[in-house]
Structure formats: C-alpha cells, structure tokens
Design an enzyme around this catalytic site. Structure first.
Site, mmCIF file in Angstrom:
data_model
loop_
_atom_site.group_PDB
_atom_site.id
_atom_site.type_symbol
_atom_site.label_atom_id
_atom_site.label_comp_id
_atom_site.label_asym_id
_atom_site.label_seq_id
_atom_site.Cartn_x
_atom_site.Cartn_y
_atom_site.Cartn_z
ATOM 1 C CE LYS A 175 -1.557 2.988 2.822
ATOM 2 N NZ LYS A 175 -1.613 4.164 1.939
ATOM 3 N N GLY A 228 7.068 5.648 8.128
ATOM 4 C CA GLY A 228 6.164 6.798 8.192
ATOM 5 C C GLY A 228 6.332 7.515 9.517
ATOM 6 C CB SER A 229 4.249 10.041 11.143
ATOM 7 O OG SER A 229 3.017 9.362 11.064
ATOM 8 C CB VAL A 232 0.998 6.400 11.265
ATOM 9 C CG1 VAL A 232 0.529 5.167 10.490
ATOM 10 C CG2 VAL A 232 0.104 7.594 10.941
ATOM 11 N N GLY A 233 3.039 4.891 13.312
ATOM 12 C CA GLY A 233 3.808 3.690 13.669
ATOM 13 C C GLY A 233 3.309 3.062 14.958
ATOM 14 C CD GLU A 250 13.738 1.847 9.746
ATOM 15 O OE1 GLU A 250 14.137 2.941 10.204
ATOM 16 O OE2 GLU A 250 14.309 0.784 9.970
ATOM 17 C CB CYS A 284 13.183 9.881 7.634
ATOM 18 S SG CYS A 284 14.131 8.969 6.433
ATOM 19 C CD GLU A 385 9.700 13.687 11.254
ATOM 20 O OE1 GLU A 385 8.604 13.188 11.493
ATOM 21 O OE2 GLU A 385 10.615 13.090 10.655
HETATM 22 P P1 NAD Z 1 2.384 8.801 7.521
HETATM 23 O O1 NAD Z 1 2.722 8.111 8.789
HETATM 24 O O2 NAD Z 1 1.312 9.815 7.542
HETATM 25 O O3 NAD Z 1 1.959 7.722 6.403
HETATM 26 C C1 NAD Z 1 2.792 6.657 6.021
HETATM 27 C C2 NAD Z 1 1.936 5.556 5.391
HETATM 28 O O4 NAD Z 1 1.094 4.997 6.387
HETATM 29 C C3 NAD Z 1 1.030 6.028 4.274
HETATM 30 O O5 NAD Z 1 0.985 5.066 3.258
HETATM 31 C C4 NAD Z 1 -0.299 6.154 4.981
HETATM 32 O O6 NAD Z 1 -1.410 6.057 4.108
HETATM 33 C C5 NAD Z 1 -0.251 4.976 5.933
HETATM 34 N N1 NAD Z 1 -1.150 5.046 7.095
HETATM 35 C C6 NAD Z 1 -1.663 6.144 7.696
HETATM 36 N N2 NAD Z 1 -2.455 5.788 8.737
HETATM 37 C C7 NAD Z 1 -2.432 4.431 8.808
HETATM 38 C C8 NAD Z 1 -3.035 3.471 9.676
HETATM 39 N N3 NAD Z 1 -3.817 3.822 10.704
HETATM 40 N N4 NAD Z 1 -2.790 2.165 9.455
HETATM 41 C C9 NAD Z 1 -1.973 1.764 8.454
HETATM 42 N N5 NAD Z 1 -1.395 2.629 7.593
HETATM 43 C C10 NAD Z 1 -1.604 3.956 7.773
HETATM 44 O O7 NAD Z 1 3.759 9.411 6.988
HETATM 45 P P2 NAD Z 1 4.031 10.309 5.698
HETATM 46 O O8 NAD Z 1 3.450 11.672 5.928
HETATM 47 O O9 NAD Z 1 3.651 9.579 4.466
HETATM 48 O O10 NAD Z 1 5.628 10.393 5.726
HETATM 49 C C11 NAD Z 1 6.316 11.266 6.556
HETATM 50 C C12 NAD Z 1 6.806 10.592 7.802
HETATM 51 O O11 NAD Z 1 7.564 9.427 7.454
HETATM 52 C C13 NAD Z 1 7.771 11.432 8.612
HETATM 53 O O12 NAD Z 1 7.473 11.311 9.986
HETATM 54 C C14 NAD Z 1 9.137 10.834 8.321
HETATM 55 O O13 NAD Z 1 10.113 11.042 9.296
HETATM 56 C C15 NAD Z 1 8.792 9.411 8.170
HETATM 57 N N6 NAD Z 1 9.824 8.717 7.399
HETATM 58 C C16 NAD Z 1 10.685 7.891 8.076
HETATM 59 C C17 NAD Z 1 11.697 7.230 7.403
HETATM 60 C C18 NAD Z 1 12.629 6.308 8.135
HETATM 61 O O14 NAD Z 1 13.229 5.463 7.486
HETATM 62 N N7 NAD Z 1 12.788 6.407 9.441
HETATM 63 C C19 NAD Z 1 11.833 7.409 6.026
HETATM 64 C C20 NAD Z 1 10.938 8.266 5.355
HETATM 65 C C21 NAD Z 1 9.927 8.901 6.057
#
Ligand code: NAD
Length: 495
Positions: A175, A228-229, A232-233, A250, A284, A385
């Site tokens: 996804k 992701g964030s 959400v993680g 991550e 990130c 962040e």
């Molecule tokens: P996000 O957490 O909003 O979304 C990431 C993904 O998760 C998207 O595909 C989103 O649709 C999905 N998602 C959202 N809610 C969900 C849920 N309840 N259940 C399952 N999936 C869900 O992040 P973003 O805005 O796309 O990206 C930015 C964030 O990602 C920043 O915090 C950044 O630091 C982080 N990031 C981390 C790394 C790393 O390797 N540490 C790398 C790139 C980005």
C-alpha cells in the site's frame, strides 16, 4: 484526460470493488492531475492477501538464486526507465529531478544487491555436541508481508522493503502513500514485466485508515514493514499486536549537524544547505537542527543566511530549481504553523518564513527555505519533527555540550559532525545516540548496502538495507541430522 490506474491483485489489474477513486495532483501546480487511482477498502485487501497467500505456497519453493535472477531483470528494467520514472516522480511529489533520479538509482542498487543475495542468504553450520550428528541453522521465508510506505522516497523505500521480502521467498501486499501512487504503480508494473508469478506482488491503493488498517489487522498477514510518522507507527504496532505479527517500524527523526570551531566551514555550509533544504526538508534524515560551537556562531550564520536566501525555489522539472514544493497543502500548512510556533517561542527568524506566492510559484505548495537562530533545546522547534524546509540553529559552548544537545531528542535516526580533530570525531561516533553518524558529511545520503534505521523513538530496532534487512524477512530454522543410527539424547547421554 488524466490517466486512470488500477490495483494489481493476483496478476490482474482491477478497480476497487466499490468503484471509488481518488485524484493525485502535482504539488508544483495543483491544477495538473497526475492520475486517478482506486480508493480501495477492506474487500480489496482481502482479495490481495488471499492471492499473496496462495502465491506464497509456490514462490517459497523457487530456488533463491532463481528469485535473484528476476531481481536482476527488475534492476535492468529500472535502469531503462530511470529517466521516465524520475520525471513522473517529480511531477507527483515535487522534489527536484536530480533527487528523483537518485531515488530511482537507490531502487536499482537495491535490486542488484537483492539479486546477488539470492546466491548467499547464508546460514550457519555448527558442531553438534553428540557424535555422528550434524547441526545447522538456515533461513526460511515467513509468508505474506504487508508493505506500507510514505511519499518522500516513492521508489527507494518500497524497493528497500519488497525486494528483500520477495528475494527471501515471501509475497507482498503493497500500500503506497496516496501522494505517490504513480511511482508505485510503475514499480509494480516493472516487477511483473520482469517475470514475477501472479500474486507474488499485489498493490492496493488507498488511504491509511481503510487500506493500511485492513492490512495491519488482517489475520493472514504475517509481517508488516512500515515507514512513516511515529504516531502512525504506534497505531500500527497496536493494530498488528492482536495477530502477533512481526513488525518493522521506521519512523520520525530530528536530526542534527554539529559544526565545531576547527571544522572546514565551507564544507560544513554545503552540507547543511543540502541536508536541511534538499527534498524541501522532507526527508526522515533531513538536518532539522544545526548545532554551532559558540566561537563560530556569528560567522557561520552570516554565511548560511546569505546562501539560503539565494536558493532557487521552483518546479523540480526545471533545470535551475534547487528546492521544490512541499508535497501537499497540509504539509505546507504544518510548516507555516511551526514558523509561527518559532516566533512565539522567541526564536530569531533569520531567513524565509513565508509561503512563496509569486508568479509560477503561486499555484504550487512552495514554502521559502527558513532559518531560525537562537533556538534553545527546550523549544518545540528544537524537539519536534517539522518535515519541511525549516532549520533551527542552536548554540553550544563546546564539543561536549554539542553532543549533549544533539542527543537531547526522543528520536535517533541520523547525525553529523564537522571537525578536523580525529579524537573528537571518534568520541562523537561513540557517544552520539543515532542509527547513522556521518563525519564531515551531511545527515542525508544513506547507501543501499548499509544498515538503515534509528534508535529511540525512530523505530523498534529493525534495520533496512544491506544484509541486515534479511534478518527481518526470514525465520531461522535449526536443523539436526542424526546419522548414528540410534537414539541420542542431547544433554543426557553425553554428560
Ligand atoms: P504517515 O505516517 O502519515 O503515512 C505513512 C503511510 O502509512 C502512508 O501510506 C499512509 O497512508 C499509511 N497510514 C496512515 N495511517 C495508517 C493506519 N492507521 N494504518 C496503516 N497505515 C496507515 O507518513 P508520511 O506523511 O507519508 O511520511 C512522513 C513521515 O515518514 C515522517 O514522519 C518521516 O520522518 C517518516 N519517514 C521515516 C523514514 C525512516 O526510514 N525512518 C523514512 C521516510 C519517512
């Protein structure tokens, strides 16, 4: 007429069962629709998981070197289409072309690394404590992997996850973020063209709460790899705990670059400009904090502000653009909110601070590269962040204090120090709390064959990249072969 895309389930391109769709627009010009994508739901995820489960039973039996051959073909096809994909990626998420080319290259590097891993996937052989008995440990695939990715590295991150997952014998339900579905669709198309059997990779487009949640809570998904964030993680961690999935997270960062008084200041300047404003600060590993040793604070700030004011904002497809737009309206709004927070907290606005609204920039989500000086470690600007083109500059009395300030964050992804003193460099390597430390280089620039990931609230201890990611995508199986012809009881008959 905008191009219409579909999900890929069991080797067939299909609409969402509900027939719903969503649009994706160019952040440099919101009037331009990049594509129309299925707005999927639980029923689409169910079909994809079913296909992935059925495919797993055959795919796990394909010899790993053969799986590696397909990875090599994927790499070759990515090389062929690198320019086309890079342009489309810039159109859908905004970063400048040089950077999207780098993003695709990282996918290529990861494909070729995975291809060679097909002939390694090393196990261990060890002596048994009993005579005429052979002991070894081997890696086995796990099952269906749910792959959930952000928008800032639309090629690199999905490939970091899916290539090792598939090379190891697992199958995937992918996804992608709703801001970058087109790059994801192109990637999956290439993976199929390279010869993956149907059902080994499936893509389901749509939102996090619908598609993402249906994957993380699905009883027949064994693994989740999420980038992701942090918020959400944590949610994903909770949602997948009921079915005891293996989960790799991550998450966010608040990375810092230290510049000591003995450093090559010109080099440190180039690094911080690249680290803070590359990808419009939406990495990130972006440099979000700059920690300057007091003695050089004023001099370095003057150099930095001068160069920052000269950075050229613009559509990433134009050759002279250095900084592209924020990915969407919400992201730019959030940047603007942090600018206001910085002002309220008493930090000193030294550069930027506004939307860019003139001429061609008026139709995009552009925000000026922004610097705050006199930031103190307690301010929100120094702790949270921001994920945009905002740099917070903090003063440090000396080397020891600079390390303390760098570590004063709940995150721990990337870090950097500029110094010509080898003793301080190695002390920093020892004492900095981060998954990645650069000496005399910017906080960004990870290579595909090294471990990637962070400590503290940046993750949950897994690593992507290189050899380390294969520990996540395989289980260890211990195997004993007794060729003595009699029952030998371990710990009993030999002691
Ligand atoms: P996000 O957490 O909003 O979304 C990431 C993904 O998760 C998207 O595909 C989103 O649709 C999905 N998602 C959202 N809610 C969900 C849920 N309840 N259940 C399952 N999936 C869900 O992040 P973003 O805005 O796309 O990206 C930015 C964030 O990602 C920043 O915090 C950044 O630091 C982080 N990031 C981390 C790394 C790393 O390797 N540490 C790398 C790139 C980005």
């Amino acid at each position: 007429m905008a191009q219409k895309f579909q999900n890929l389930i069991n080797g067939k391109w299909v609409d969402a069962v509900s027939g719903r769709t969503f649009e994706n627009r160019n952040p440099a010009n919101w009037e331009e629709v990049v594509g129309i994508f299925p707005k999927s739901g639980k029923e689409d995820v169910d079909a994809a998981v079913k296909a992935a489960r059925a495919a797993f039973e055959k795919w796990r039996l394909v010899p790993a070197p053969k799986r590696g051959d397909i990875m090599r073909t994927i790499g070759d096809l990515l090389v062929k289409r690198k320019e086309e994909i890079s342009r489309e990626m810039t159109r859908e998420m905004g970063k400048v072309l040089a950077e999207t080319r780098g993003d695709v290259q990282e996918g290529i590097d990861t494909a070729y690394y995975a291809a060679t891993e097909g002939r390694r996937l090393f196990g261990h052989t060890v002596p048994s404590e009993l005579p005429n008995k052979f002991a070894m440990a081997m890696r086995v695939p796990i099952g269906v992997a749910g792959i959930i990715t952000p928008w800032n590295f639309p090629m690199a991150i999905p490939t970091w996850k899916m290539f090792p997952a598939i090379l190891s014998g697992n199958t995937c339900v992918f996804k992608p973020a709703t801001d970058t579905p087109k790059t994801a669709a192109m990637l999956v198309e290439i993976m199929m063209e390279a010869g993956l059997p149907e059902g080994v990779v499936n893509i389901v487009h749509g939102g996090g709460s619908e598609v993402g949640n249906a994957i993380t809570s699905h009883p027949d998904v064994d693994l989740i790899s999420f980038t992701g964030s942090t918020g959400v993680g944590k949610q994903i961690s909770r949602d997948s705990s009921e079915t005891l999935k293996r989960v790799s997270l991550e998450l966010g960062g608040k990375n810092a670059q230290i510049v000591l008084a003995d450093a090559d200041l010109d080099l440190a300047l180039e690094a911080v400009l690249w680290g803070a404003f590359g990808t419009t600060g939406q990495r990130c590993t972006a440099t979000s904090r700059l920690i300057l040793e007091e003695k050089i604070y004023d001099k370095f700030i003057a150099m930095l502000v001068d160069r920052t004011n000269k950075l050229k904002l613009g559509d990433g497809l134009l050759p002279d653009s250095q900084v592209g737009p924020c990915v969407n309206e919400g992201q730019r709004k959030s940047v603007q909110e942090y600018v206001q927070i910085g002002k309220n907290e008493g930090a000193k606005l030294l550069a930027g601070g506004n939307f860019a609204t003139e001429g061609a920039l008026a139709k995009g989500w552009f925000h000026q590269p922004t610097i705050f000086g006199d930031v103190t470690p307690e301010m929100r600007l120094a702790k949270e962040e921001i994920f945009g083109p905002v740099l917070s500059v903090i003063r440090a009395k000396d080397f020891e204090e600079s390390i303390r300030i760098l570590n004063n964050t709940e995150y721990g992804l990337s870090s950097s120090i500029f110094t010509t003193d080898v003793n301080k460099a190695f002390t920093a390597v020892r004492d900095i709390q981060a998954g990645i430390t650069y000496i005399n280089a910017a906080t960004i620039g990870a290579e595909a064959h090294l471990p990637f990931g962070g400590v503290k609230k940046t993750g949950n201890g897994h690593r992507e990249g290189g050899w380390t990611v294969y520990d996540f995508y395989t289980e260890w199986k211990a195997v004993y072969v007794d060729y003595s012809g009699k029952l030998q009881r371990a710990q009993i008959d030999n002691y």
